[in-house]
Design a protein around this motif. Structure first.
Motif, PDB file in Angstrom:
ATOM      1  N   MET A   1      19.011 -23.105 -26.013  1.00  0.00           N
ATOM      2  CA  MET A   1      17.834 -23.936 -25.716  1.00  0.00           C
ATOM      3  C   MET A   1      17.767 -25.104 -26.716  1.00  0.00           C
ATOM      4  SD  MET A   1      13.779 -22.954 -25.879  1.00  0.00           S
ATOM      5  CE  MET A   1      13.892 -21.687 -24.636  1.00  0.00           C
ATOM      6  N   LYS A   2      17.766 -26.317 -26.209  1.00  0.00           N
ATOM      7  CA  LYS A   2      17.677 -27.481 -27.094  1.00  0.00           C
ATOM      8  C   LYS A   2      16.229 -27.710 -27.490  1.00  0.00           C
ATOM      9  CE  LYS A   2      18.909 -32.335 -27.543  1.00  0.00           C
ATOM     10  NZ  LYS A   2      19.460 -33.538 -26.888  1.00  0.00           N
ATOM     11  N   ILE A   3      15.988 -27.804 -28.797  1.00  0.00           N
ATOM     12  CA  ILE A   3      14.617 -27.976 -29.291  1.00  0.00           C
ATOM     13  C   ILE A   3      14.328 -29.457 -29.460  1.00  0.00           C
ATOM     14  CG2 ILE A   3      13.019 -27.455 -31.158  1.00  0.00           C
ATOM     15  CD1 ILE A   3      14.556 -24.892 -31.629  1.00  0.00           C
TER      16      ILE A   3
ATOM     17  N   THR B   1       8.613 -26.635 -27.035  1.00  0.00           N
ATOM     18  CA  THR B   1       9.901 -25.952 -26.888  1.00  0.00           C
ATOM     19  C   THR B   1      10.190 -25.091 -28.115  1.00  0.00           C
ATOM     20  OG1 THR B   1      10.727 -27.804 -25.576  1.00  0.00           O
ATOM     21  CG2 THR B   1      12.369 -26.295 -26.478  1.00  0.00           C
ATOM     22  N   ALA B   2       9.929 -25.643 -29.294  1.00  0.00           N
ATOM     23  CA  ALA B   2      10.158 -24.904 -30.536  1.00  0.00           C
ATOM     24  C   ALA B   2       9.290 -23.657 -30.597  1.00  0.00           C
ATOM     25  CB  ALA B   2       9.871 -25.813 -31.740  1.00  0.00           C
ATOM     26  N   SER B   3       8.046 -23.767 -30.150  1.00  0.00           N
ATOM     27  CA  SER B   3       7.125 -22.626 -30.182  1.00  0.00           C
ATOM     28  C   SER B   3       7.587 -21.527 -29.229  1.00  0.00           C
ATOM     29  CB  SER B   3       5.710 -23.087 -29.804  1.00  0.00           C
ATOM     30  OG  SER B   3       5.216 -23.997 -30.770  1.00  0.00           O
ATOM     31  N   ARG B   4       8.036 -21.922 -28.048  1.00  0.00           N
ATOM     32  CA  ARG B   4       8.517 -20.930 -27.083  1.00  0.00           C
ATOM     33  C   ARG B   4       9.760 -20.218 -27.632  1.00  0.00           C
ATOM     34  NH1 ARG B   4       7.305 -25.028 -23.298  1.00  0.00           N
ATOM     35  NH2 ARG B   4       9.508 -25.647 -23.203  1.00  0.00           N
TER      36      ARG B   4
ATOM     37  N   PRO C   1      -1.705 -29.174 -38.824  1.00  0.00           N
ATOM     38  CA  PRO C   1      -1.414 -30.607 -38.679  1.00  0.00           C
ATOM     39  C   PRO C   1       0.053 -30.854 -38.344  1.00  0.00           C
ATOM     40  CG  PRO C   1      -2.834 -30.242 -40.576  1.00  0.00           C
ATOM     41  CD  PRO C   1      -2.403 -28.885 -40.086  1.00  0.00           C
ATOM     42  N   TYR C   2       0.299 -31.490 -37.199  1.00  0.00           N
ATOM     43  CA  TYR C   2       1.642 -31.858 -36.749  1.00  0.00           C
ATOM     44  C   TYR C   2       2.537 -30.650 -36.455  1.00  0.00           C
ATOM     45  CZ  TYR C   2       0.034 -36.284 -38.651  1.00  0.00           C
ATOM     46  OH  TYR C   2      -0.706 -37.406 -38.939  1.00  0.00           O
ATOM     47  N   GLY C   3       1.945 -29.487 -36.264  1.00  0.00           N
ATOM     48  CA  GLY C   3       2.806 -28.341 -36.031  1.00  0.00           C
ATOM     49  C   GLY C   3       2.048 -27.108 -35.582  1.00  0.00           C
ATOM     50  N   ARG C   4       2.716 -25.969 -35.680  1.00  0.00           N
ATOM     51  CA  ARG C   4       2.132 -24.694 -35.258  1.00  0.00           C
ATOM     52  C   ARG C   4       2.555 -23.599 -36.222  1.00  0.00           C
ATOM     53  NH1 ARG C   4      -1.122 -23.449 -31.508  1.00  0.00           N
ATOM     54  NH2 ARG C   4      -1.137 -21.475 -30.370  1.00  0.00           N
ATOM     55  N   GLN C   5       1.647 -22.674 -36.491  1.00  0.00           N
ATOM     56  CA  GLN C   5       1.898 -21.588 -37.429  1.00  0.00           C
ATOM     57  C   GLN C   5       1.874 -20.254 -36.688  1.00  0.00           C
ATOM     58  OE1 GLN C   5      -1.102 -19.900 -40.410  1.00  0.00           O
ATOM     59  NE2 GLN C   5       0.150 -21.211 -41.714  1.00  0.00           N
ATOM     60  N   PHE C   6       2.872 -19.403 -37.026  1.00  0.00           N
ATOM     61  CA  PHE C   6       2.972 -18.066 -36.458  1.00  0.00           C
ATOM     62  C   PHE C   6       2.831 -17.044 -37.583  1.00  0.00           C
ATOM     63  CE2 PHE C   6       5.103 -20.875 -33.609  1.00  0.00           C
ATOM     64  CZ  PHE C   6       4.909 -20.366 -32.336  1.00  0.00           C
TER      65      PHE C   6
ATOM     66  N   LEU D   1       5.463 -18.273 -40.255  1.00  0.00           N
ATOM     67  CA  LEU D   1       6.429 -19.318 -39.952  1.00  0.00           C
ATOM     68  C   LEU D   1       5.669 -20.576 -39.540  1.00  0.00           C
ATOM     69  CD1 LEU D   1       9.249 -20.474 -39.308  1.00  0.00           C
ATOM     70  CD2 LEU D   1       9.049 -19.428 -37.031  1.00  0.00           C
ATOM     71  N   ASN D   2       5.884 -21.658 -40.265  1.00  0.00           N
ATOM     72  CA  ASN D   2       5.312 -22.948 -39.906  1.00  0.00           C
ATOM     73  C   ASN D   2       6.387 -23.789 -39.217  1.00  0.00           C
ATOM     74  OD1 ASN D   2       2.813 -22.405 -41.034  1.00  0.00           O
ATOM     75  ND2 ASN D   2       3.389 -23.202 -43.029  1.00  0.00           N
ATOM     76  N   ILE D   3       6.070 -24.318 -38.053  1.00  0.00           N
ATOM     77  CA  ILE D   3       6.988 -25.176 -37.308  1.00  0.00           C
ATOM     78  C   ILE D   3       6.352 -26.561 -37.190  1.00  0.00           C
ATOM     79  CG2 ILE D   3       8.177 -25.555 -35.119  1.00  0.00           C
ATOM     80  CD1 ILE D   3       8.011 -22.575 -34.593  1.00  0.00           C
ATOM     81  N   TYR D   4       7.096 -27.579 -37.548  1.00  0.00           N
ATOM     82  CA  TYR D   4       6.584 -28.939 -37.390  1.00  0.00           C
ATOM     83  C   TYR D   4       7.756 -29.900 -37.311  1.00  0.00           C
ATOM     84  CZ  TYR D   4       7.607 -29.734 -42.331  1.00  0.00           C
ATOM     85  OH  TYR D   4       8.247 -29.858 -43.540  1.00  0.00           O
ATOM     86  N   PHE D   5       7.468 -31.089 -36.823  1.00  0.00           N
ATOM     87  CA  PHE D   5       8.500 -32.105 -36.732  1.00  0.00           C
ATOM     88  C   PHE D   5       8.212 -33.197 -37.760  1.00  0.00           C
ATOM     89  CE2 PHE D   5       9.339 -29.936 -32.854  1.00  0.00           C
ATOM     90  CZ  PHE D   5      10.689 -30.158 -32.596  1.00  0.00           C
ATOM     91  N   GLY D   6       9.103 -33.335 -38.728  1.00  0.00           N
ATOM     92  CA  GLY D   6       8.979 -34.360 -39.749  1.00  0.00           C
ATOM     93  C   GLY D   6       9.807 -35.579 -39.389  1.00  0.00           C
ATOM     94  N   LYS D   7       9.993 -36.448 -40.362  1.00  0.00           N
ATOM     95  CA  LYS D   7      10.741 -37.680 -40.130  1.00  0.00           C
ATOM     96  C   LYS D   7      12.195 -37.399 -39.764  1.00  0.00           C
ATOM     97  CE  LYS D   7       7.875 -40.454 -43.229  1.00  0.00           C
ATOM     98  NZ  LYS D   7       7.825 -41.239 -44.476  1.00  0.00           N
ATOM     99  N   LYS D   8      12.718 -36.262 -40.233  1.00  0.00           N
ATOM    100  CA  LYS D   8      14.124 -35.933 -39.982  1.00  0.00           C
ATOM    101  C   LYS D   8      14.274 -34.852 -38.921  1.00  0.00           C
ATOM    102  CE  LYS D   8      15.583 -37.258 -44.632  1.00  0.00           C
ATOM    103  NZ  LYS D   8      16.262 -36.822 -45.881  1.00  0.00           N
ATOM    104  N   GLY D   9      13.238 -34.674 -38.105  1.00  0.00           N
ATOM    105  CA  GLY D   9      13.338 -33.711 -37.022  1.00  0.00           C
ATOM    106  C   GLY D   9      12.637 -32.398 -37.311  1.00  0.00           C
ATOM    107  N   LEU D  10      13.133 -31.330 -36.689  1.00  0.00           N
ATOM    108  CA  LEU D  10      12.496 -30.020 -36.765  1.00  0.00           C
ATOM    109  C   LEU D  10      12.518 -29.461 -38.184  1.00  0.00           C
ATOM    110  CD1 LEU D  10      11.347 -27.559 -35.133  1.00  0.00           C
ATOM    111  CD2 LEU D  10      13.709 -26.710 -35.060  1.00  0.00           C
TER     112      LEU D  10
END
Length: 315
Positions: A1-3, A8-11, A31-36, A47-56
């Protein structure tokens, strides 16, 4: 799966957590992401997921337990690397002191100062409370030791830090005249530095219940501990060299330097003279020009008079 996006990242994270036997306790927006928040057995981790300047970006938080280990396998799968092979950020962390570079499960304070080695200008000490949820934002911003950041970038980064950590920072600026008065009473720079760090910590603790503080070690640990009052006595204070490796201390260093730069820019407008950093020959030259224009008694308003540089300026 391409993120390619947060959804998509959360799934993908949910799917991998399930595959690794992790029970999902909670997930929420940050902010700018999702926490699990997940659990296995008797331990939990986040787990914190977010997209920064350099991607995931993936940040695992928690103690050294089975749940955290499983989450690290999840992040490895999401980043397309083998479990146990660290990403660049993790490799960097392993080279440093774990206690300093750690991301904690609860809010913590970082303090740092700017200006102590400069003949001209104030001594500025800042403190920042960093919540775990704010870490991804600060990392995305590029928060690091202010000495590694150009003067041009500091104001913008400081403004973003004040937004991210709104109501959870303190900047104590001691302008030269007051600095000289305090130094005259204390007779020791480390004692004065400790007083500023303790004052910042106490101020933050008046408004927020925090159990941990990290500060750069500039002398014997007793200096700050001796200055802490009732609230501060109950905090766990870590003092180590190069504490700016910790993101809260790094954020504080940026706020402190931002205040110092604002003072320098204001002094240039007020006196029509650039007052350089440090204590070099250029500083001596600027000091002589200032004294010629305003008189030696006015030096107390712009300089730290206990520096040996004062003798050179007044020669």
């Amino acid at each position: 799966m391409k993120i390619v996006d947060l959804a998509t990242a959360s799934r993908r994270a949910e799917q991998l957590c399930q595959e690794h036997g992790l029970e999902l306790l909670e997930q929420k927006d940050i902010p700018y992401g999702r926490q699990f928040k997940v659990r296995t057995g008797g331990s939990t981790a986040q787990l914190n997921i977010y997209f920064g300047k350099k991607g995931l970006k993936l940040v695992v938080q928690g103690g050294d337990n089975a749940t955290k280990a499983a989450l690290e396998e999840v992040t490895a799968a999401m980043e397309g690397r083998s479990a146990g092979v660290a990403s660049g950020a993790v490799k960097k962390e392993k080279k440093a002191l774990p206690e300093v570079t750690a991301v904690y499960d609860e809010p913590w304070i970082g303090t740092d100062e700017s200006g102590k080695g400069d003949f001209f200008g104030p001594l500025v000490t800042a403190g920042v409370i960093v919540d775990p949820e704010a870490v991804p934002l600060l990392q995305s911003l590029g928060v690091d030791d202010s000495k590694k950041i150009t003067d041009k970038k500091i104001p913008g980064m400081a403004e973003e830090i004040r937004k991210i950590c709104f109501g959870k920072y303190k900047v104590l600026q001691i302008n030269p005249a007051k600095y000289n008065e305090l130094y005259g009473k204390m007779k020791n720079l480390n004692v004065l530095l400790a007083w500023t760090h303790a004052a910042v910590i106490e101020d933050l603790l008046e408004k927020h219940d925090v159990k941990l503080a990290i500060a750069d070690k500039f002398g014997d640990e007793k200096y700050i501990n001796d200055k802490l009052k009732t609230k501060g006595k109950g905090i766990h204070l870590i003092q180590v060299p190069k504490a700016e490796q910790n993101i809260a201390v790094a954020a504080a260093s940026i706020l402190a330097r931002d205040a110092l730069l604002k003072w320098s820019n204001g002094a240039k407008k007020q006196y029509g003279l650039t007052l350089p950093k440090g204590a070099s020959s250029l500083v001596i030259q600027a000091g002589k020009s200032y004294v010629k224009e305003h008189g030696k008694d006015a030096l107390v308003n712009v300089a730290k008079l206990h520096f040996k540089t004062t003798e050179d300026v007044l020669l």
